[in-house]
Design a protein around this motif. Structure first.
Motif, PDB file in Angstrom:
ATOM      1  N   ALA A   1      49.505 -13.217  48.169  1.00  0.00           N
ATOM      2  CA  ALA A   1      48.355 -13.790  47.464  1.00  0.00           C
ATOM      3  C   ALA A   1      47.089 -13.191  48.060  1.00  0.00           C
ATOM      4  O   ALA A   1      46.888 -13.240  49.273  1.00  0.00           O
ATOM      5  CB  ALA A   1      48.333 -15.305  47.624  1.00  0.00           C
ATOM      6  N   GLY A   2      46.263 -12.616  47.201  1.00  0.00           N
ATOM      7  CA  GLY A   2      44.943 -12.178  47.633  1.00  0.00           C
ATOM      8  C   GLY A   2      44.043 -13.398  47.665  1.00  0.00           C
ATOM      9  O   GLY A   2      44.071 -14.233  46.757  1.00  0.00           O
ATOM     10  N   LEU A   3      43.255 -13.523  48.721  1.00  0.00           N
ATOM     11  CA  LEU A   3      42.402 -14.689  48.891  1.00  0.00           C
ATOM     12  C   LEU A   3      40.955 -14.271  49.127  1.00  0.00           C
ATOM     13  O   LEU A   3      40.702 -13.257  49.789  1.00  0.00           O
ATOM     14  CB  LEU A   3      42.857 -15.529  50.093  1.00  0.00           C
ATOM     15  N   GLU A   4      40.038 -15.050  48.605  1.00  0.00           N
ATOM     16  CA  GLU A   4      38.632 -14.891  48.941  1.00  0.00           C
ATOM     17  C   GLU A   4      38.189 -16.162  49.643  1.00  0.00           C
ATOM     18  O   GLU A   4      38.395 -17.268  49.136  1.00  0.00           O
ATOM     19  CB  GLU A   4      37.776 -14.670  47.701  1.00  0.00           C
ATOM     20  N   ILE A   5      37.581 -15.989  50.806  1.00  0.00           N
ATOM     21  CA  ILE A   5      37.056 -17.114  51.573  1.00  0.00           C
ATOM     22  C   ILE A   5      35.539 -16.988  51.564  1.00  0.00           C
ATOM     23  O   ILE A   5      34.995 -15.944  51.913  1.00  0.00           O
ATOM     24  CB  ILE A   5      37.587 -17.098  53.022  1.00  0.00           C
ATOM     25  N   HIS A   6      34.874 -18.045  51.147  1.00  0.00           N
ATOM     26  CA  HIS A   6      33.405 -18.082  51.140  1.00  0.00           C
ATOM     27  C   HIS A   6      32.993 -19.274  51.997  1.00  0.00           C
ATOM     28  O   HIS A   6      33.183 -20.422  51.597  1.00  0.00           O
ATOM     29  CB  HIS A   6      32.884 -18.232  49.711  1.00  0.00           C
TER      30      HIS A   6
ATOM     31  N   GLN B 185      28.999 -16.165  54.367  1.00  0.00           N
ATOM     32  CA  GLN B 185      29.736 -14.904  54.211  1.00  0.00           C
ATOM     33  C   GLN B 185      30.967 -15.090  53.343  1.00  0.00           C
ATOM     34  O   GLN B 185      31.625 -16.130  53.360  1.00  0.00           O
ATOM     35  CB  GLN B 185      30.164 -14.384  55.585  1.00  0.00           C
ATOM     36  N   LYS B 186      31.300 -14.039  52.572  1.00  0.00           N
ATOM     37  CA  LYS B 186      32.553 -13.970  51.814  1.00  0.00           C
ATOM     38  C   LYS B 186      33.432 -12.908  52.452  1.00  0.00           C
ATOM     39  O   LYS B 186      32.954 -11.819  52.793  1.00  0.00           O
ATOM     40  CB  LYS B 186      32.304 -13.566  50.363  1.00  0.00           C
ATOM     41  N   VAL B 187      34.709 -13.223  52.622  1.00  0.00           N
ATOM     42  CA  VAL B 187      35.682 -12.258  53.129  1.00  0.00           C
ATOM     43  C   VAL B 187      36.927 -12.314  52.250  1.00  0.00           C
ATOM     44  O   VAL B 187      37.185 -13.325  51.595  1.00  0.00           O
ATOM     45  CB  VAL B 187      36.069 -12.522  54.607  1.00  0.00           C
ATOM     46  N   THR B 188      37.661 -11.228  52.234  1.00  0.00           N
ATOM     47  CA  THR B 188      38.930 -11.204  51.517  1.00  0.00           C
ATOM     48  C   THR B 188      40.055 -10.998  52.514  1.00  0.00           C
ATOM     49  O   THR B 188      39.883 -10.341  53.542  1.00  0.00           O
ATOM     50  CB  THR B 188      38.959 -10.098  50.449  1.00  0.00           C
ATOM     51  N   THR B 189      41.192 -11.576  52.199  1.00  0.00           N
ATOM     52  CA  THR B 189      42.368 -11.448  53.053  1.00  0.00           C
ATOM     53  C   THR B 189      43.608 -11.631  52.187  1.00  0.00           C
ATOM     54  O   THR B 189      43.512 -11.910  50.997  1.00  0.00           O
ATOM     55  CB  THR B 189      42.324 -12.475  54.205  1.00  0.00           C
ATOM     56  N   THR B 190      44.769 -11.494  52.793  1.00  0.00           N
ATOM     57  CA  THR B 190      46.031 -11.628  52.075  1.00  0.00           C
ATOM     58  C   THR B 190      46.965 -12.555  52.838  1.00  0.00           C
ATOM     59  O   THR B 190      47.088 -12.463  54.056  1.00  0.00           O
ATOM     60  CB  THR B 190      46.711 -10.255  51.920  1.00  0.00           C
ATOM     61  N   ALA B 191      47.631 -13.432  52.098  1.00  0.00           N
ATOM     62  CA  ALA B 191      48.700 -14.259  52.657  1.00  0.00           C
ATOM     63  C   ALA B 191      50.007 -13.712  52.110  1.00  0.00           C
ATOM     64  O   ALA B 191      50.199 -13.655  50.895  1.00  0.00           O
ATOM     65  CB  ALA B 191      48.524 -15.717  52.249  1.00  0.00           C
ATOM     66  N   ALA B 192      50.875 -13.281  52.995  1.00  0.00           N
ATOM     67  CA  ALA B 192      52.154 -12.708  52.584  1.00  0.00           C
ATOM     68  C   ALA B 192      53.270 -13.727  52.758  1.00  0.00           C
ATOM     69  O   ALA B 192      53.325 -14.432  53.764  1.00  0.00           O
ATOM     70  CB  ALA B 192      52.464 -11.468  53.406  1.00  0.00           C
TER      71      ALA B 192
END
Length: 119
Positions: free
Chosen positions: A49-54, A91-98
Motif C-alpha cells: 500500500a502506498g501511503l501519504e502522511i500529512h 510536512q507531507k511524506v510518502t511511504t509504503t507498507a508491504a
C-alpha cells in the motif's frame, strides 16, 4: 537484517499506542494518513500500500501505520506496517507498507491503526 530492525521498530511503535496523545479529537492521527495505491507485486505476490502522511499536528512526529490487505470477499489475507520518522509539522511524506504474506488475488488496502508520537 535492516528489514527485521524496521519491522521491530514499527511493532514497538504500534504496540506503544498509549505514548501518543489520544486527547486530541480535533486532529486525530488517523486523519493524517491516506492510501494512495494498493497492489500485489506480480513477481513476489506480496501486497503493498502506498501511503501519504500529512502531519497536521503542531509538532514534528514519528508515525507508525498498520495496514490490512483484504481479498475481494473481505477476508484479511495479509497485514503490513510502515514507519516514518521525523515528519515536520505541516510536512507531507510518502511511504509504503508491504504485506508479509503472498497472495494470489487482487486486494484492497485499509489503514487499521495510526500512532503519532511527537518529538
Amino acid at each position: 537484517m535492516v528489514v527485521v530492525i524496521v519491522v521491530v521498530v514499527v511493532l514497538v511503535i504500534v504496540l506503544a499506542g498509549s505514548i501518543e496523545n489520544p486527547g486530541n479529537p480535533e486532529n486525530p492521527p488517523s486523519a493524517d494518513v491516506r492510501v494512495t495505491s494498493c497492489a500485489v507485486d506480480a513477481a513476489t505476490r506480496l501486497p503493498s500500500a502506498g501511503l501519504e502522511i500529512h502531519n497536521h499536528s503542531s509538532k514534528t512526529s514519528t508515525y507508525g501505520v498498520t495496514v490490512e490487505f483484504r481479498a475481494p470477499d473481505g477476508t484479511r489475507v495479509s497485514e503490513g506496517a510502515a514507519l516514518s520518522l521525523t515528519v515536520a509539522s505541516g510536512q507531507k511524506v510518502t511511504t509504503t507498507a508491504a504485506g508479509k504474506d503472498q497472495v494470489t488475488q487482487k486486494v484492497t488496502c485499509k489503514v487499521t491503526k495510526v500512532n503519532r508520537i511527537a518529538g
